[in-house]
Design an enzyme around this catalytic site. Structure first.
Site, PDB file in Angstrom:
ATOM      1  N   ILE A  71      -3.707   3.531  -0.720  1.00 25.09           N
ATOM      2  CA  ILE A  71      -4.309   3.481   0.982  1.00 25.09           C
ATOM      3  C   ILE A  71      -5.847   3.697   1.091  1.00 25.09           C
ATOM      4  O   ILE A  71      -6.483   2.809   1.829  1.00 25.09           O
ATOM      5  CB  ILE A  71      -3.408   4.573   1.744  1.00 25.09           C
ATOM      6  CG1 ILE A  71      -2.004   3.909   1.910  1.00 25.09           C
ATOM      7  CG2 ILE A  71      -3.975   4.596   2.951  1.00 25.09           C
ATOM      8  CD1 ILE A  71      -1.179   4.873   2.832  1.00 25.09           C
ATOM      9  N   ALA A 106       0.699  -1.175   0.103  1.00 21.66           N
ATOM     10  CA  ALA A 106      -0.031  -0.130   0.135  1.00 21.66           C
ATOM     11  C   ALA A 106       0.995   1.105  -0.264  1.00 21.66           C
ATOM     12  O   ALA A 106       1.745   1.313   0.784  1.00 21.66           O
ATOM     13  CB  ALA A 106      -1.010  -0.008   1.211  1.00 21.66           C
ATOM     14  N   CYS A 107       0.693   2.221  -0.924  1.00 21.29           N
ATOM     15  CA  CYS A 107       1.309   3.327  -0.975  1.00 21.29           C
ATOM     16  C   CYS A 107       0.082   4.417  -1.210  1.00 21.29           C
ATOM     17  O   CYS A 107      -1.049   4.392  -1.476  1.00 21.29           O
ATOM     18  CB  CYS A 107       2.487   3.169  -1.883  1.00 21.29           C
ATOM     19  SG  CYS A 107       1.909   3.571  -3.690  1.00 21.29           S
ATOM     20  N   ASP A 108       0.590   5.646  -1.484  1.00 21.31           N
ATOM     21  CA  ASP A 108      -0.119   6.699  -1.605  1.00 21.31           C
ATOM     22  C   ASP A 108      -1.251   6.527  -2.824  1.00 21.31           C
ATOM     23  O   ASP A 108      -2.228   6.939  -2.705  1.00 21.31           O
ATOM     24  CB  ASP A 108       0.490   8.269  -1.741  1.00 21.31           C
ATOM     25  CG  ASP A 108      -0.178   9.262  -1.375  1.00 21.31           C
ATOM     26  OD1 ASP A 108      -1.330   9.450  -0.740  1.00 21.31           O
ATOM     27  OD2 ASP A 108      -0.021  10.171  -2.420  1.00 21.31           O
ATOM     28  N   GLY A 115      -0.794   3.968  -4.845  1.00 21.78           N
ATOM     29  CA  GLY A 115      -1.157   2.326  -5.243  1.00 21.78           C
ATOM     30  C   GLY A 115      -0.822   1.951  -6.721  1.00 21.78           C
ATOM     31  O   GLY A 115      -1.196   1.206  -7.290  1.00 21.78           O
TER      32      GLY A 115
END
Length: 586
Positions: free
Chosen positions: A419, A386-388, A390
């Site tokens: 996220i 998960a990142c800002d 995606g």
């Protein structure tokens, strides 16, 4: 400690707001690129001027792009229904204004999704059997109608005025030759994982309006410029130590050619003085852009040199390349001085990343190992990066771990996500960057978390694989068959207090099944609330009886493992409904 906590909370809130803004734009970047290519090719000054095809430019900018943003914003709040209402509401600000309504879409899209969500929360359980489709369609239509009128008369003019004010402010800054100073704030903010929020939440909407008038915009280059990051990585290539030095050349390919800027963030974080290098490079690059009249016709996403060249207008290659080269050179020179002056023995990037994570965890009064739900590793049946946004960095991290998982003979799916799109799944192992952990844990508090400093080069991956390999819990198999929650009555029906008909893609059969089941309960003097819910929106409740199609039961069980699950071959005409009724009567 309290001030540090407040600061961390404020940073998380800013990141969350930026993530919502960029989350509405990022999925639609392809449309922005399509608009940019059509503009670059077919307008009067384009590469292949075409009077007929150039008529696509204005409608796409005025209608298509804002509607996509509004649709996506509504979907982020309340799925398909939120998306439809968000798009209707966005149409109000589009028609009620003479400027491209990107900011208006970012307001009305989520507002439309929020309004219909509140309506559903208040009335969904009260709808009489057989009237679900009628109420759902008319509620979304009427709420969208009301919001479109409000947007036309109230929101549109206000946003138009604010847009004109911001555009005038940007123009004033450019005319005063002060735009390079913006990079003093942009470069550090990027490394704090606000890069997508800055680029797609602020600069892309303003740049699109400027490009529509002038044919190009320098704003598209402020955050996307790969020069400062390239300078940092080149400095580590020649003057770094240990694994930081050896990994930097590979990171250059990912950052400069692939456009994944997050790859150089850990290199700056491990030596905070390098913030000065990226700031100096960014200021120098933007100064060169402004001096030579650089600009792009549309957003370059990701910030790859290839994407920048593709969006460069005819005759604009020299100014754009010059700004990138100058930014790289300045960043490299400042970073070189800092690295050569550093006589520490720190020569291992992975060790540095781990020590930074441990130090931050200890500063919060926790041992490093307590940042993850270690006791729950045995329940894991999926891994999510998960990142800002995606997309870029999390996709590459997922690829690295997927390869390790495959080599270890594990059958766990490894995926990547923004996220904002996470759901609370107790069987998920979520890998995220340490800076983003607070936000991710709020979206999925029941999941197991592993924090890393760098998606591409983390020592935690081998630890994850080793621990998953040593645990042979059957929950790791996402296709495991249901054992006790079956219709034959082996499950504990006494704890059930409401019925859920869950669906994956198609809602119609679930609605029909719910209607039939309500009538059967009425005939048997049973009074349980019955609702229809998408599987992705299920909550893990021990007192829920969840009825699904056979093919979708595994997904439902993964989403709500504590509930009683009933798999059926046909939700509309099932012979098992009578048996379920009898189990509920016991």
């Amino acid at each position: 400690m309290e001030k540090a906590g407040q600061k961390s909370g404020l940073k998380a809130k800013v990141q969350r707001l930026g993530s919502y803004l960029s989350g509405m734009v990022m999925p639609n970047i392809g449309a922005f690129i399509a608009w940019g290519v059509i503009t670059a090719l077919f307008i009067d000054t384009g590469w292949l001027p075409n009077k007929e095809l150039s008529t696509l430019v204005s409608p796409m900018l005025t209608y298509l792009l804002p509607l996509l943003i509004g649709y996506t914003g509504g979907s982020m709040i309340h799925g398909q229904r939120g998306a439809v209402v968000g798009a209707i509401a966005t149409m109000g600000v589009i028609v009620g204004s003479d400027v491209p309504m990107f900011i208006g879409a970012m307001i009305m899209g989520p507002l439309g999704g929020w309004c219909i969500k509140k309506f559903d929360d208040a009335f969904q359980a009260k709808i009489k059997a057989g009237f679900e489709m009628l109420v759902n369609n008319f509620s979304s239509g009427l709420i969208g109608f009301a919001l479109a009128i409000i947007a036309y008369y109230a929101i549109g003019p206000v946003v138009e005025g604010a847009t004109h004010l911001m555009a005038h402010g940007v123009e004033t800054i450019i005319n005063m030759h002060l735009l390079p100073l913006a990079n003093i704030f942009i470069e550090p903010a990027k490394i704090l994982f606000l890069n997508n929020a800055i680029n797609h939440g602020i600069l892309t909407p303003l740049g699109a309006e400027q490009a529509a008038q002038a044919g190009k915009s320098i704003l598209f280059l402020l955050e996307a410029n790969p020069g400062p990051g390239l300078g940092i990585l080149l400095a580590f290539t020649f003057f770094g130590k240990g694994s930081a030095k050896s990994s930097a050349p590979g990171a250059i390919i990912i950052q400069f050619l692939g456009g994944i800027h997050e790859i150089y963030f850990p290199y700056v974080m491990m030596k905070p003085l390098l913030f000065l290098a990226v700031m100096a490079g960014g200021v120098a690059g933007t100064f060169t852009f402004q001096l030579l009249g650089a600009g792009l016709q549309a957003a370059a996403s990701p910030g790859s040199i290839f994407a920048i060249l593709a969006m460069t207008p005819r005759g604009g290659y020299l100014p754009n390349l010059a700004g990138i080269v100058v930014a790289c050179a300045v960043s490299f020179l400042v970073a070189m001085i800092i690295l050569k002056a550093d006589h520490s023995d720190e020569d291992d990037l992975a060790a540095t990343q781990a020590s930074v994570a441990n130090a931050k965890a200890e500063s919060k009064g926790q041992a490093a190992v307590k940042t993850e739900n270690q006791e729950m590793f045995g329940n894991v049946n999926k891994i999510i990066f998960a990142c800002d946004a995606g997309m870029g960095s999390s996709a590459m991290g997922a690829s690295v771990l997927r390869d390790k998982v495959k080599k270890a003979g594990l059958s766990l799916p490894v995926s990547n996500s923004a996220i904002n799109n996470l759901t609370d799944d107790p069987n998920a192992l979520i890998v995220t960057q340490e800076e983003l952990h607070d936000r991710a844990s709020q979206k999925a508090p029941s999941a197991t978390f592993v924090q890393v400093e760098n998606f591409m080069n983390s020592p935690r991956y081998d630890e994850i694989v080793e621990r998953l390999s040593s645990d042979s819990a059957p929950a790791k198999d996402p296709k495991a068959k249901l054992t006790d929650n079956v219709v034959q009555g082996l499950a504990d029906y006494s704890r059930v207090d409401h019925i859920v008909f869950a669906y994956d893609q198609v809602k119609g059969s679930a609605n029909m099944g719910a209607t039939i089941f309500k009538k059967l309960m009425k005939n048997n003097s049973l009074h349980y609330p019955v609702v229809v819910v998408a599987i992705k929106d299920l909550k893990d409740e021990t007192n829920a009886l969840i009825i699904t199609n056979n093919d979708e039961t595994v997904k439902a069980e993964q989403q709500a493992p504590s509930a009683v699950h009933v798999p059926l071959t046909d939700l509309v005409a099932s012979e098992k409904y009578d048996q379920v009724i009898q189990n509920l009567r016991k």
